[in-house]
Design an enzyme around this catalytic site. Sequence first.
Site, short mmCIF file in Angstrom:
data_model
loop_
_atom_site.label_atom_id
_atom_site.label_comp_id
_atom_site.label_asym_id
_atom_site.label_seq_id
_atom_site.Cartn_x
_atom_site.Cartn_y
_atom_site.Cartn_z
N THR A 1 7.25 5.54 -10.78
CA THR A 1 8.48 5.06 -10.19
C THR A 1 9.13 6.20 -9.43
O THR A 1 8.58 7.31 -9.34
CB THR A 1 9.37 4.37 -11.25
OG1 THR A 1 10.53 3.86 -10.61
CG2 THR A 1 9.78 5.27 -12.38
N LYS B 1 6.28 8.27 -6.00
CA LYS B 1 5.26 7.35 -5.47
C LYS B 1 4.42 7.96 -4.34
O LYS B 1 3.25 7.64 -4.20
CB LYS B 1 5.90 6.05 -4.99
CG LYS B 1 6.46 5.19 -6.12
CD LYS B 1 6.99 3.87 -5.60
CE LYS B 1 7.61 3.05 -6.71
NZ LYS B 1 8.08 1.74 -6.25
N ASN C 1 2.15 2.83 -6.84
CA ASN C 1 2.97 2.69 -8.06
C ASN C 1 2.10 2.50 -9.30
O ASN C 1 2.61 2.39 -10.40
CB ASN C 1 3.97 1.54 -7.92
CG ASN C 1 3.31 0.18 -7.97
OD1 ASN C 1 2.09 0.06 -7.84
ND2 ASN C 1 4.09 -0.86 -8.17
N ASP D 1 3.79 -3.52 -5.71
CA ASP D 1 5.13 -4.09 -5.49
C ASP D 1 5.09 -5.29 -4.56
O ASP D 1 5.69 -6.33 -4.84
CB ASP D 1 6.07 -3.03 -4.90
CG ASP D 1 6.44 -1.96 -5.91
OD1 ASP D 1 6.48 -2.27 -7.11
OD2 ASP D 1 6.69 -0.80 -5.50
N GLY E 1 13.40 0.81 3.98
CA GLY E 1 12.98 1.90 3.09
C GLY E 1 11.60 1.61 2.49
O GLY E 1 10.84 0.77 3.01
N GLY F 1 15.18 -10.94 -8.35
CA GLY F 1 14.23 -9.83 -8.23
C GLY F 1 13.39 -9.57 -9.47
O GLY F 1 12.37 -8.88 -9.41
P1 ATR Z 1 13.82 2.36 -1.14
O1 ATR Z 1 12.65 3.27 -0.96
O2 ATR Z 1 14.11 2.03 -2.58
O3 ATR Z 1 13.73 1.12 -0.30
P2 ATR Z 1 15.55 3.91 0.64
O4 ATR Z 1 14.42 4.45 1.40
O5 ATR Z 1 16.65 4.83 0.26
O6 ATR Z 1 15.11 3.22 -0.72
O7 ATR Z 1 16.15 2.68 1.45
C1 ATR Z 1 17.32 2.07 1.11
C2 ATR Z 1 17.63 0.96 2.12
O8 ATR Z 1 18.96 0.48 1.86
C3 ATR Z 1 17.62 1.46 3.56
O9 ATR Z 1 17.17 0.42 4.39
C4 ATR Z 1 19.10 1.74 3.81
O10 ATR Z 1 19.48 1.72 5.15
P3 ATR Z 1 19.39 3.05 6.05
O11 ATR Z 1 17.95 3.16 6.48
O12 ATR Z 1 20.31 2.81 7.16
O13 ATR Z 1 19.80 4.19 5.16
C5 ATR Z 1 19.73 0.59 3.06
N1 ATR Z 1 21.13 0.85 2.72
C6 ATR Z 1 21.61 1.68 1.77
N2 ATR Z 1 22.97 1.66 1.76
C7 ATR Z 1 23.34 0.80 2.75
C8 ATR Z 1 24.61 0.33 3.24
N3 ATR Z 1 25.75 0.76 2.73
N4 ATR Z 1 24.62 -0.56 4.26
C9 ATR Z 1 23.45 -1.00 4.81
N5 ATR Z 1 22.22 -0.61 4.38
C10 ATR Z 1 22.17 0.28 3.36
#
Ligand code: ATR
Length: 277
Positions: free
Chosen positions: A68, A72, A93, A109, A135, A243
Site C-alpha cells: 500500500t 507501490k 499492489n 486495484d 492520480g 468503494g
Molecule cells: P492517489 O495515488 O491515491 O490517486 P494522488 O496522486 O495524490 O493520490 O491523487 C489525488 C487526486 O485527488 C488527484 O487527482 C488530485 O488532483 P490534483 O492532481 O489536482 O492534485 C485530487 N485532489 C486532491 N485534493 C483535491 C481537491 N481539493 N480538489 C480537487 N481535486 C483534488
Amino acid sequence: MNIITGKAKVAAVLGWPVEHSRSPLLHNFWLKRYGIDGVYIPLAVKPENFKKVIIGLSASGFKGCNITIPNKEIAFSCCDEVDEIARKIGSVNTLTFKNDGKIFGTSTDGAGFIESLRDHNIRIKNCNVLILGAGGAARSVISSLAHEKAKITIANRTNSRALQLAQDLGTGNVIAWDTWTSLLGQYDLLVNTTSLGMEGKESFDFDLSKAKSGLVVTDIVYVPRLTPLLKVAKEFNLKTIEGLGMLLHQARFGFREWFGVDPMVDSETIEYVAKTI
Ligand code: ATR
C-alpha cells in the site's frame, strides 16, 4: 483465531503507515472461513527499507504480500516479472514470491474495481465513463476500464496531470475540472478517484443536478462508507456503488495465489470489514 502450525502459509501487507489497512482483517477472516493453515500480518515498512524487507520476506518463505501507499512504485522496481497491467501503470499492489526465488508483481486495484461493477450488473463495454482525478488510483481504474472497452473522459483539478495520464495510457478524452458538472448529462458512470470526501481530507460540494436519471455513481473512497458524493447521488435517486467492493475484490487475487482458494466477496464479508469503518 485460526490454528497456525509450523507449515502455515504466511503473507503480509507492507505500508507506511500501515495501521489503517483493512487487509489483515479481511485475509484472516477468509483464512478462518476456509479453514486454511495460514496467517496474514501488517508490516510498517518505510520506503527506504522496502527493498531489503522484500528480500528478507522472500528468503523467509513468505508466500507474498500486498503493497500500500507509498511503496507501490518501489515494489514495481523489485519485481523480476510483472504482468501487462502493472507494466502499463508502473506500480504493483500484489507480490508473489515464487518457489524459484523470483518475484512476480501485479496491480489488482483496477480489476477489483471492475469486479465491484460486475457485482452490480453494470455493462462496461461502450459505457461513457467520467473519471474525477488523475492520480495513481485513476491510473489503475482507467487502465482496467479501457481494457473492458469503456469510453473514458478524465477531469482533474490540475489539467496537465489529466493530459499526461491520457497520453501515458493512450486512452481518455480530457475535460476541464470546472466543466464536468455542466457536462455530466453525457455520462453513464461517474467515478471519483480523488481524495475528496475521504475521512480527514477536504470535502467538496458535488453538484449532480445535470446527471441523467440512469447515471451510476461510484466512489473509490470507502471511509466513510457513505461518502459526500454518494450521499448527493442518493438524494438525486441515482444508483450508487460504494468503494468497499473494490477493496475486497482487489484482495482476491493475492489470496488465491498465496493460499490456493478464490475467496467469496459476499454480504458476510462486506459487513465484517464494514464494522471497522
Ligand atoms: P492517489 O495515488 O491515491 O490517486 P494522488 O496522486 O495524490 O493520490 O491523487 C489525488 C487526486 O485527488 C488527484 O487527482 C488530485 O488532483 P490534483 O492532481 O489536482 O492534485 C485530487 N485532489 C486532491 N485534493 C483535491 C481537491 N481539493 N480538489 C480537487 N481535486 C483534488
